[in-house]
Design an enzyme around this catalytic site. Structure first.
Site, PDB file in Angstrom:
ATOM      1  CG  HIS A 194      71.643 -29.346  33.610  1.00 26.96           C
ATOM      2  ND1 HIS A 194      70.490 -30.216  33.368  1.00 26.96           N
ATOM      3  CD2 HIS A 194      72.304 -30.296  34.338  1.00 26.96           C
ATOM      4  CE1 HIS A 194      70.343 -31.284  34.279  1.00 26.96           C
ATOM      5  NE2 HIS A 194      71.872 -31.427  34.487  1.00 26.96           N
ATOM      6  CG  HIS A 210      75.591 -31.434  35.481  1.00 33.65           C
ATOM      7  ND1 HIS A 210      74.730 -31.586  36.539  1.00 33.65           N
ATOM      8  CD2 HIS A 210      76.776 -30.917  35.669  1.00 33.65           C
ATOM      9  CE1 HIS A 210      75.227 -30.702  37.168  1.00 33.65           C
ATOM     10  NE2 HIS A 210      76.563 -30.329  36.963  1.00 33.65           N
ATOM     11  CG  HIS A 249      71.073 -34.183  32.006  1.00 34.33           C
ATOM     12  ND1 HIS A 249      69.606 -34.035  32.102  1.00 34.33           N
ATOM     13  CD2 HIS A 249      71.464 -34.271  33.373  1.00 34.33           C
ATOM     14  CE1 HIS A 249      69.329 -34.526  33.156  1.00 34.33           C
ATOM     15  NE2 HIS A 249      70.157 -34.719  33.912  1.00 34.33           N
ATOM     16  CG  ASP A 255      65.535 -34.316  40.006  1.00 32.96           C
ATOM     17  OD1 ASP A 255      66.107 -35.526  40.026  1.00 32.96           O
ATOM     18  OD2 ASP A 255      66.246 -33.364  40.297  1.00 32.96           O
ATOM     19  CG  HIS A 297      78.976 -31.986  48.021  1.00 38.24           C
ATOM     20  ND1 HIS A 297      79.066 -31.138  46.950  1.00 38.24           N
ATOM     21  CD2 HIS A 297      78.026 -32.784  47.743  1.00 38.24           C
ATOM     22  CE1 HIS A 297      78.206 -31.712  45.962  1.00 38.24           C
ATOM     23  NE2 HIS A 297      77.591 -32.702  46.394  1.00 38.24           N
ATOM     24  CB  SER A 304      72.103 -33.044  46.732  1.00 35.79           C
ATOM     25  OG  SER A 304      71.560 -33.303  45.776  1.00 35.79           O
ATOM     26  N   GLY A 305      72.766 -31.180  44.654  1.00 38.28           N
ATOM     27  CA  GLY A 305      72.102 -30.218  43.629  1.00 38.28           C
ATOM     28  C   GLY A 305      70.479 -30.714  43.144  1.00 38.28           C
ATOM     29  CG  HIS A 306      69.278 -33.778  41.991  1.00 41.23           C
ATOM     30  ND1 HIS A 306      68.946 -34.040  40.958  1.00 41.23           N
ATOM     31  CD2 HIS A 306      70.738 -34.216  41.977  1.00 41.23           C
ATOM     32  CE1 HIS A 306      69.992 -34.324  40.101  1.00 41.23           C
ATOM     33  NE2 HIS A 306      70.884 -34.487  40.618  1.00 41.23           N
ATOM     34  CG  ASP A 343      85.585 -52.070  26.438  1.00 36.49           C
ATOM     35  OD1 ASP A 343      86.413 -51.084  26.989  1.00 36.49           O
ATOM     36  OD2 ASP A 343      85.706 -53.205  26.665  1.00 36.49           O
TER      37      ASP A 343
END
Lengths: 539, 539
Positions: B70, B72, B75, B192, B360, B362-364, B439
């Site tokens: 996906h 994000h 990833h 996951d 909100h 979580s997406g998990h 950095d």
């Protein structure tokens, strides 16, 4: 002309910590609480933050006493510093004064202090103020709120509280006494806002007891280690009883825990069943052992963190250890606590924490409790206290929802001077208050400039360019570069050479902004912004 | 002799972020995901952390493709760095590839990439690997898990998922396809672990929609500002619909949000009702306006933080603004988010966040969902993935509780080499992996020494002592002291004088440890430990 009452918060408003409030009436003043704040993560290198009590020092001839609500560090731990500059009697309940005494002895100022015991429900006169403490449920025994009678009216200073009906140790908030004391009306309330963003009620401490009971009954042959705050004396009491019930001995590790258990036992606030307490090195089988430890916040030198790093002198963590973290994570500590938990799991321990089970509840009431307190006290004016700005504003909103006129609710900042003559209330010009940073032996000497430099050094380090010049300010010889925390110079020959070239070039052109030229060069090459200091050496 | 399959996690294990996993079979290799990690708070000055992909670079002749689950950042965002060193085809679903394309174009490496679209339920062959993606519910549309067929057996790589039955946008986890694809048995699952410490199920995204609906219906004349993650495209979709329902226009502020909305609309992943979207400067009455903003994590330069600091170019916050923070706080960000909320309240806004309402989720998935996934896939071996050590260990415990033999559950670290021949599984010697710190323009050049110096500089600053000597190494003239971040030297004449004295004294005695002597002096006087650098200048 009638005198006025002033309430001047010196700390604790707009922050969690360093609670300190001045009540002033004519030529009389009392101070309620005198705590420290632990530094926020952007206060690099700072050990502690004190409230700015210069106003108290300047007006010490007016000071009739310092009254304490309970023995937590954010309410008492600035006393040793204040007492170096001010002499004043200190008032508190027995456990609170016991904790104060230890603080003062550690910092060698105990001989400057006069400690006087407060008794719940009994009035003490301090000049024109009459102080009557009432019991409140909080995470340390012997906590009180204060009813402060003044010539213009009554003030309720709640202190930290929750309305737990089944607290550990039975220390309930004494709403009956509070009602009796305030029957003739309250001019203003100064109330704990810590959990103003939490709907409903804070769960009762009994839930924690039940969870720990269940975990201990399932622990089997595992050695059990419970980490908690050393000041959570009611929790410690509960754990002592549960250990006894489940046939386990208790050993202590962590200095503050050992000291607090001793103090609380000496003062009669902790009842340890016969034979339960053993030395940490006692030969007890794991299935009969419960170790109480400090370190629920992942503090670097705490006992539990030492175990996580395999640096504890007596305890080695491994498979067969059940570790329970019975303390909520203070905001800002999430990462270090997480890192400690990771290491404990990696050593093979079974760890129970946070959302997995109710192993901790807050010592502060939530919105429904705040509302109940407002409805009990029915103050004419309300000042939300003890919280960051968001908590104060949400507590103010709650008061208005509960029916208070918005113009009688005052969201203040530290240094504000809230004034009332008993009929009306208004604001005088605020006094200037600063954060007083403690770093090593330095108290208040570290200011904004040093903090800004530390922040910048932490990001990109520094470069000092040493430029040899003669008496005619002419460049003689090769510039030298000294640097730390920027990049590893041993592999940066090109950059060093460019920097030296740039210095010579700027010097030849007679440039007066060598610093800027070097900063620009470094940024072009690396996109970093270290602190750059050109330094001329006359040779 | 039969070949073996190796799974080598290069990132994502023992940390949240920089997910990257190698699957290797004989002279063939695929990589799943290639993400970055945002620095932890003790990584001073660091912008980003990359996985250590040197193993992939060294073996690029074997690399058959990079497969993405996906879009994000944790990833995909290390791809622009990897592609500078490696050429390989990239596979992903359309939205994921759209986000990748933008990343690659920004970093000028798009011309080095070949992007190939994956279709859910359809197999793609990459050497001996056959990849079949199945849809999963996550906080970004077009997320997939992977069924990876290898010559020794099937692997299920879950990617990030939850088992939400009513997700926004209808992107459910397709357990039917997963069951069909895995009917003939699964050798191993790589799953996951993010929420392995959360009991029960993660609440459905629909709850958030209902909360936002209620808040909008109560908003009245207030201007509404909703801050969320720009990648939470399903949430954005929900908000667009709700705005339309409540007769409000939507304006966007924050670069990543503007870009993601454009991209998702272009690719058909975001359906914006006609006329809803307006320019941020459009003349719309507050009661008809809904502003979508970045900054739910308090990021310094985000739109919401600019509003909090009154530095936003178009928006000024005040009484009459209702601000909703519709994004969970990532651990480590609690303090900065809290500070931003405080400022918004101080400007008079009404802010709804965190525990006050379910704004909100979580997406998990949580523990019950992880258990359901294990029971659906029924793998012979299980490797917990995507989490810090505590999450991996708790996920492993869960698998054992669900009936898996403990010896078939492997808790790995980055660089581990898990090997199977289809019948058995074991560990080969791990490969060495480092954290690759970014950095500024420097990639991997900042190492442990620089980080240690920055940490120390952040605490107590530095002192450089310039010591003029002649060619016979004799002290000539007065030493100079340069310092920053230590104490404010303008008020420290005594300390400076003592330091100069000490240098001369040590020099006369022929001491070779001037650094130590100065450190000791400074510690005695201040109890601070700045970085001390004596520097000899030959004059």
């Amino acid at each position: 002309m009638a005198q006025k009452l002033r309430i001047i918060p010196l700390g604790g408003l707009g922050e969690i910590g360093k609670n300190m409030t001045v009540y002033e009436y004519g030529r009389n003043m009392i101070v309620v609480d005198c705590g420290v704040m632990f530094p926020e993560s952007d206060m690099y290198g700072i050990d502690l933050v004190l409230p700015d009590y210069s106003y108290v020092v300047q007006n010490q001839d007016k000071l009739r006493g310092i009254v304490l609500t309970h023995g937590h560090m954010d309410h008492i731990a600035a006393l040793p510093y204040l007492l170096r500059e001010v002499k004043a009697p200190i008032y508190g309940t027995p456990l609170t004064l016991g904790l104060v005494e230890r603080q003062l002895r550690e910092k060698n100022v105990f001989d400057r202090a006069t400690l006087t015991t407060l008794t719940q429900g009994e009035a003490t006169h301090l000049g024109p103020f009459q102080i009557t403490p009432f019991a409140v449920a909080h995470s340390i025994p012997d906590s009180v709120g204060l009813v402060i009678d003044t010539p213009v009216g009554k003030i309720v200073h709640t202190g930290d509280y929750k309305l737990d009906e089944t607290p550990a140790g039975g220390y309930r908030t004494d709403l009956e006494t509070l009602e009796r004391l305030t029957r003739d009306g309250v001019l203003a309330m100064f109330g704990d806002s810590t959990n103003a963003d939490r709907p409903g009620r804070t769960p009762t401490e009994r839930v924690v007891g039940e969870t720990l009971d269940r975990l201990l009954s399932q622990a089997g042959d595992q050695r059990v280690i419970i980490a908690t705050f050393s000041s959570l004396l009611a929790r410690l009491q509960e754990i002592m009883h549960l250990a006894h019930k489940h046939g386990r001995h208790v050993a202590l590790t962590g200095r503050s825990l050992v000291e607090n258990v001793k103090l609380a036992r000496d003062l009669g606030y902790l009842d340890v069943p016969e034979g339960v307490l053993v030395d940490i090195e006692a030969r007890v089988p794991p299935s009969k052992m419960l170790i109480l430890s400090t370190g629920s916040q992942g503090e670097p030198r705490s006992a539990l963190n030492q175990m996580a790093n395999d640096q504890h002198r007596q305890l080695k963590i491994g498979r067969g250890d059940l570790i329970i973290i019975s303390g909520g994570t203070i905001p800002g500590n999430e990462e270090v606590v997480g890192q400690m938990l990771n290491k404990l799991f990696e050593r093979g321990a079974n760890v129970i924490y946070g959302p997995m089970a109710t192993v901790h509840v807050s010592g502060h009431g939530s919105r429904d409790e705040m509302r109940a307190m407002l409805e009990t006290v029915k103050p004419r004016y309300f000042i939300p206290a003890h919280g960051e700005a968001r908590h104060l504003h949400l507590h103010a909103q709650l008061a208005v929802e509960a029916g208070m006129p918005a113009e009688r609710v005052f969201v203040l900042k530290n240094g504000a001077r809230w004034v009332t003559d008993g009929a009306n209330a208004w604001m005088d010009e605020p006094i200037a208050v600063d954060e007083v940073l403690v770093d090593g032996r330095l108290i208040g000497e570290i200011g904004e400039i040093v903090m800004r430099d530390r922040r910048r050094l932490s990001q990109d380090g520094f470069i000092v360019a040493l430029i040899p010049i003669n008496e005619h300010r002419q460049l003689v010889g090769e510039p030298q570069i000294v640097s730390r925390g920027f990049i590893y110079l041993n592999g940066a020959d090109d950059l060093l050479a460019s920097a030296r070239q740039e210095i010579k070039r700027q010097y030849r052109r007679g440039s007066h902004n060598l610093q800027r030229a070097l900063e620009d060069l470094v940024y072009r090459e690396t996109q970093l912004r270290p602190v750059v200091l050109p330094q001329y050496i006359q040779v």
